[in-house]
Design a protein around this motif. Sequence first.
Motif, PDB file in Angstrom:
ATOM      1  N   ALA A  29      25.441 -48.426 -45.651  1.00 33.87           N
ATOM      2  CA  ALA A  29      25.413 -49.088 -44.028  1.00 33.87           C
ATOM      3  C   ALA A  29      26.418 -49.022 -43.927  1.00 33.87           C
ATOM      4  O   ALA A  29      27.301 -48.870 -42.410  1.00 33.87           O
ATOM      5  CB  ALA A  29      24.433 -49.534 -43.705  1.00 33.87           C
ATOM      6  N   ARG A  30      27.038 -50.125 -44.555  1.00 34.58           N
ATOM      7  CA  ARG A  30      29.147 -50.841 -44.838  1.00 34.58           C
ATOM      8  C   ARG A  30      29.601 -49.764 -44.465  1.00 34.58           C
ATOM      9  O   ARG A  30      31.212 -50.290 -44.188  1.00 34.58           O
ATOM     10  CB  ARG A  30      28.997 -51.898 -45.739  1.00 34.58           C
ATOM     11  CG  ARG A  30      30.339 -52.756 -45.857  1.00 34.58           C
ATOM     12  CD  ARG A  30      29.928 -53.835 -46.760  1.00 34.58           C
ATOM     13  NE  ARG A  30      29.064 -54.499 -47.099  1.00 34.58           N
ATOM     14  CZ  ARG A  30      27.856 -53.930 -47.838  1.00 34.58           C
ATOM     15  NH1 ARG A  30      28.655 -53.343 -49.046  1.00 34.58           N
ATOM     16  NH2 ARG A  30      27.234 -54.749 -48.746  1.00 34.58           N
ATOM     17  N   ALA A  71      29.984 -43.148 -45.063  1.00 33.61           N
ATOM     18  CA  ALA A  71      28.702 -42.494 -46.698  1.00 33.61           C
ATOM     19  C   ALA A  71      28.074 -41.978 -46.040  1.00 33.61           C
ATOM     20  O   ALA A  71      27.138 -41.258 -46.327  1.00 33.61           O
ATOM     21  CB  ALA A  71      28.367 -44.340 -47.198  1.00 33.61           C
ATOM     22  N   GLN A  72      27.674 -42.285 -44.493  1.00 31.49           N
ATOM     23  CA  GLN A  72      26.536 -41.443 -43.804  1.00 31.49           C
ATOM     24  C   GLN A  72      27.080 -39.831 -43.697  1.00 31.49           C
ATOM     25  O   GLN A  72      26.381 -38.862 -44.188  1.00 31.49           O
ATOM     26  CB  GLN A  72      27.068 -42.039 -41.843  1.00 31.49           C
ATOM     27  CG  GLN A  72      26.847 -43.190 -41.781  1.00 31.49           C
ATOM     28  CD  GLN A  72      25.367 -43.754 -42.785  1.00 31.49           C
ATOM     29  OE1 GLN A  72      24.748 -43.220 -42.798  1.00 31.49           O
ATOM     30  NE2 GLN A  72      26.340 -44.643 -43.705  1.00 31.49           N
ATOM     31  N   ALA A 122      31.821 -41.570 -50.521  1.00 29.81           N
ATOM     32  CA  ALA A 122      32.338 -42.556 -50.290  1.00 29.81           C
ATOM     33  C   ALA A 122      32.208 -43.796 -50.397  1.00 29.81           C
ATOM     34  O   ALA A 122      33.025 -44.339 -49.602  1.00 29.81           O
ATOM     35  CB  ALA A 122      32.082 -41.977 -48.591  1.00 29.81           C
ATOM     36  N   ALA A 123      31.311 -44.090 -50.610  1.00 28.77           N
ATOM     37  CA  ALA A 123      31.352 -45.510 -51.597  1.00 28.77           C
ATOM     38  C   ALA A 123      32.110 -45.667 -52.669  1.00 28.77           C
ATOM     39  O   ALA A 123      31.602 -45.118 -53.885  1.00 28.77           O
ATOM     40  CB  ALA A 123      30.306 -45.867 -51.238  1.00 28.77           C
ATOM     41  N   THR A 155      23.742 -58.230 -49.475  1.00 24.48           N
ATOM     42  CA  THR A 155      22.296 -57.162 -49.899  1.00 24.48           C
ATOM     43  C   THR A 155      21.441 -56.668 -50.487  1.00 24.48           C
ATOM     44  O   THR A 155      21.204 -55.139 -50.599  1.00 24.48           O
ATOM     45  CB  THR A 155      23.277 -55.648 -48.960  1.00 24.48           C
ATOM     46  OG1 THR A 155      24.186 -55.968 -49.791  1.00 24.48           O
ATOM     47  CG2 THR A 155      24.023 -56.210 -47.277  1.00 24.48           C
ATOM     48  N   ILE A 156      21.768 -57.173 -51.906  1.00 26.99           N
ATOM     49  CA  ILE A 156      20.841 -56.752 -53.241  1.00 26.99           C
ATOM     50  C   ILE A 156      19.548 -56.336 -52.751  1.00 26.99           C
ATOM     51  O   ILE A 156      18.971 -57.758 -52.079  1.00 26.99           O
ATOM     52  CB  ILE A 156      21.529 -57.738 -54.474  1.00 26.99           C
ATOM     53  CG1 ILE A 156      22.460 -57.622 -54.778  1.00 26.99           C
ATOM     54  CG2 ILE A 156      20.338 -57.736 -55.062  1.00 26.99           C
ATOM     55  CD1 ILE A 156      22.964 -58.029 -56.438  1.00 26.99           C
ATOM     56  N   TRP A 157      19.410 -55.445 -52.850  1.00 29.81           N
ATOM     57  CA  TRP A 157      17.782 -55.642 -52.850  1.00 29.81           C
ATOM     58  C   TRP A 157      16.671 -56.012 -53.962  1.00 29.81           C
ATOM     59  O   TRP A 157      16.598 -54.965 -55.079  1.00 29.81           O
ATOM     60  CB  TRP A 157      17.369 -53.848 -52.734  1.00 29.81           C
ATOM     61  CG  TRP A 157      16.015 -53.489 -51.981  1.00 29.81           C
ATOM     62  CD1 TRP A 157      14.488 -53.940 -52.442  1.00 29.81           C
ATOM     63  CD2 TRP A 157      15.754 -53.409 -50.747  1.00 29.81           C
ATOM     64  NE1 TRP A 157      13.883 -53.048 -52.352  1.00 29.81           N
ATOM     65  CE2 TRP A 157      14.275 -53.169 -51.000  1.00 29.81           C
ATOM     66  CE3 TRP A 157      16.166 -53.137 -49.423  1.00 29.81           C
ATOM     67  CZ2 TRP A 157      13.237 -52.742 -49.912  1.00 29.81           C
ATOM     68  CZ3 TRP A 157      15.286 -52.333 -48.151  1.00 29.81           C
ATOM     69  CH2 TRP A 157      14.326 -52.685 -48.365  1.00 29.81           C
TER      70      TRP A 157
END
Length: 508
Positions: free
Chosen positions: A179-180, A184-185, A191-192, A288-290
């Motif tokens: 999301a950052r 990448a969307q 793209a990340a 943001t680590i899940w």
Amino acid sequence: MTHESLDRPQTSDSPSVAERRAAAYRLEETEAVLRKMTNWLRTYWTQPEHWPVYQPGQTGDTYRQIAPEMPTKGQPLDEVFCAFQQTVLPRLLHWNHPGFFGFFPSNTSGPSVAASLLTASLNVNPFSWNAGPGAVELEARVVEWLGAAIGLPWPGCLQDTASSSTLCAVIAARERALARFPEAQEEGLRAAPPLAAYLSEEAHSSVEKALLLAGIGGAYIHKIPTSDHLGIDANALHAAILADHSRGRIPFFVCSSLGTTSSTAFDDVHAVQSAIEQTRPAAKYTHTIWHHVDAALAGSAAILPEQRWMMNGVKEADSFVFNPHKWLFTHFECSALFVRDKETYKAALRSDPAYLQNHTEKSDDDSNGYSPEDYRNWSIQLGRGFRGLKLWFVLSTYGLDGIQKLLRHHLQLTQHLYKLLADDRRFVVLSPPRLNTICIACPKGDHDTRQLYERIIQRKRVYLTPTVIRDRFWIRIAIGQTAVQIEDVESLYSELIDTVTGRSRQEA
Ligand SMILES: *Cc1c(COP(=O)(O)O)cnc(C)c1O
């Protein structure tokens, strides 16, 4: 088709509409066969000693016995049921057999079977609230029951398997991390910077598979070493996250395992969460680590207050999965996935085409304590079984007390067998069982253990499965079938002794 060819009743003694419906369903023969099936089930469940736990026969035996083409003229259901008993049943691995101690328990029970008759009859597909409000709301309630029973008050849903649940968690984690990176969307992962994930070397293969399926490169999936008790080494995890960060990668997913498949070893979820948090001052993206927790088998045992220790730290994680279809008397498939933040989770899995939207009145405000869910936005697939029903039947009929009693019984049987084996010089035991799995080997090493394993399987009295832990071959014993009795565990021990000493059952 012309109008005239429609089968319209012409005379008063033509079949009524109800009769024609019954014929389309083949209702009459189904009723008769269901009566036969309940008799068959009584024998199957109560006298399984009459057939071997596993008799694979020659490869292709069943395949060759089934006609190569489907019948042109339909056969009576009764005949097909007989054919099943003759050609398929003998060549199954009997997961409910008293000699089955392989893989992991895969439980079933009468209430679960009874519910399956209803779900198959209704064939409701509760992918959205309006596709079956009663089914969707029942699912919400039984998931709450389960969460309360294991001390985890999170929203959740029922999935087919832990593999799917973990894949969904990985995808939610990936989307949150991406999301950052607005590009990448459109452009996707490329793209990340590379996303990196962490699991223990003892974690289940489904976790690595989920990561690969989600497009994470193998080079960025780190299998962290374990400490003496085969739980993840939290310091090594901490170091691995920082190392990735310093190379410009995005650490995005950590999996803790509660109850590994090889030996039912436990990661310390709290220590894992702390290791993640301690990377934050140095590594800006790791907030943001899940953190996903895979408790596929062992999660059921958290229903016992004395086993709740394993849940320490889980509430700080992001998602948690366990399988009622393993050790909670509910037949395959039934996996419960819980998530802390359902909006973030659903954002990754949402799909809302016009043809699936709810037209029925549905009030979104949860003033009455309930907000409706469209479960298609919780999983990979659209169509889904009505799994809530069997779980409701099971949890309601056994009750918390009944479930706790059975699970304690299984754990006592495991301790009993452990004592027998640990006191016996002919075997080496990996470690005292934390729950229901015992790993044994022969003192002289792998060659003997492999031989013992092969002989046991050939004797067909019990079914066990092997594993490799730290390059050593072990024979696993998993206890937890719905109906396992002390007699079954003691005869497993006798069978191990007889196999080791080369005795046949008659001489013994
Ligand atoms: C059994 C098991 C799985 C896989 O479960 P499925 O429901 O078959 O996908 C994953 N993790 C652990 C720890 C397991 O024991």
